[in-house]
Design a protein around this motif. Structure first.
Motif, PDB file in Angstrom:
ATOM      1  N   UNK A  92       0.631  -1.196  -0.146  1.00 30.58           N
ATOM      2  CA  UNK A  92      -0.007  -0.054  -0.080  1.00 30.58           C
ATOM      3  C   UNK A  92       0.885   1.136   0.026  1.00 30.58           C
ATOM      4  N   UNK A  93       0.391   2.278  -0.550  1.00 31.95           N
ATOM      5  CA  UNK A  93       1.063   3.574  -0.803  1.00 31.95           C
ATOM      6  C   UNK A  93       0.268   4.627  -0.600  1.00 31.95           C
ATOM      7  N   UNK A  94       0.655   5.669   0.067  1.00 34.86           N
ATOM      8  CA  UNK A  94      -0.245   6.809   0.274  1.00 34.86           C
ATOM      9  C   UNK A  94       0.666   7.988   0.830  1.00 34.86           C
ATOM     10  N   UNK A  95      -0.086   9.049   1.115  1.00 35.28           N
ATOM     11  CA  UNK A  95       0.531  10.370   1.485  1.00 35.28           C
ATOM     12  C   UNK A  95       0.097  10.861   2.393  1.00 35.28           C
ATOM     13  N   UNK A  96       1.104  11.340   3.378  1.00 36.07           N
ATOM     14  CA  UNK A  96       0.506  12.179   4.593  1.00 36.07           C
ATOM     15  C   UNK A  96       0.922  13.645   4.647  1.00 36.07           C
ATOM     16  N   UNK A  97       0.041  14.379   4.968  1.00 34.26           N
ATOM     17  CA  UNK A  97       0.364  15.999   4.723  1.00 34.26           C
ATOM     18  C   UNK A  97      -0.077  16.398   6.463  1.00 34.26           C
TER      19      UNK A  97
END
Ligand SMILES: Nc1ncnc2c1ncn2[C@@H]1O[C@H](COP(=O)(O)OP(=O)(O)OP(=O)(O)O)[C@@H](O)[C@H]1O
Ligand SMILES: [Mg+2]
Length: 138
Positions: free
Chosen positions: A75-80
């Motif tokens: 799984x890949x994602x982005x955190x801001x």
């Protein structure tokens, strides 16, 4: 390491003006595209980012946003992470309520950003500032 001497996938953007918000939208969109997010998921993360960014500028007196790429197995994602050193929020529960605003907006920014994210956290200390973290997974 990237050109700024930070680990690959980590980027920090200043957030002081409306133009910074436009740049931030593009940076988040580019990152989501690079991670292979669908158009719908790109739009969700960009919209959520935009709402929180506007709050950072309008209420927080400006600050920064950090973008991190997340990996959990395949799984890949982005955190801001949005940080400011503004007046803070006395009652976070109220601020998260649909329709609550102290600035004459619609009061839908924070609650909307939460609905558009897979993970959402807000911490704030009056007089010290506010940190909002959101993440979206592919
Ligand atoms: N970074 C921040 N620093 C201080 N107060 C904040 C911050 N972000 C949000 N708030 C407070 O939380 C309230 C609710 O924010 P929200 O984004 O949901 O609505 P709004 O900005 O007032 O209106 P809209 O986003 O719909 O135009 C704001 O009116 C403000 O009082
Ligand atoms: Mg708002």
């Amino acid at each position: 390491m990237n050109a700024a001497g930070r680990p690959e996938g980590l980027e920090e953007l200043p957030l002081r003006t409306g133009e910074d918000v436009v740049r931030l939208r593009k940076a988040v969109r580019d990152r989501a595209v690079a991670l292979g997010f669908s158009l719908v998921d790109q739009t969700k993360i960009v919209t959520a980012a935009s709402e929180v960014a506007r709050n950072t500028v309008d209420y927080g007196g400006g600050g920064t946003m950090r973008i991190e790429v997340l990996r959990d197995g395949i799984r890949r994602g982005v955190r801001l992470t949005f940080s400011d050193e503004g007046p803070g929020i006395a009652d976070i529960g109220k601020a998260m309520t649909d329709g609550y605003t102290t600035g004459g907006g619609l009061g839908l920014g924070l609650s909307g950003a939460k609905r558009l994210s897979n993970e959402f956290a807000i911490t704030s200390s009056p007089g010290k500032g506010t940190v909002v973290t959101l993440a979206r997974w592919k």
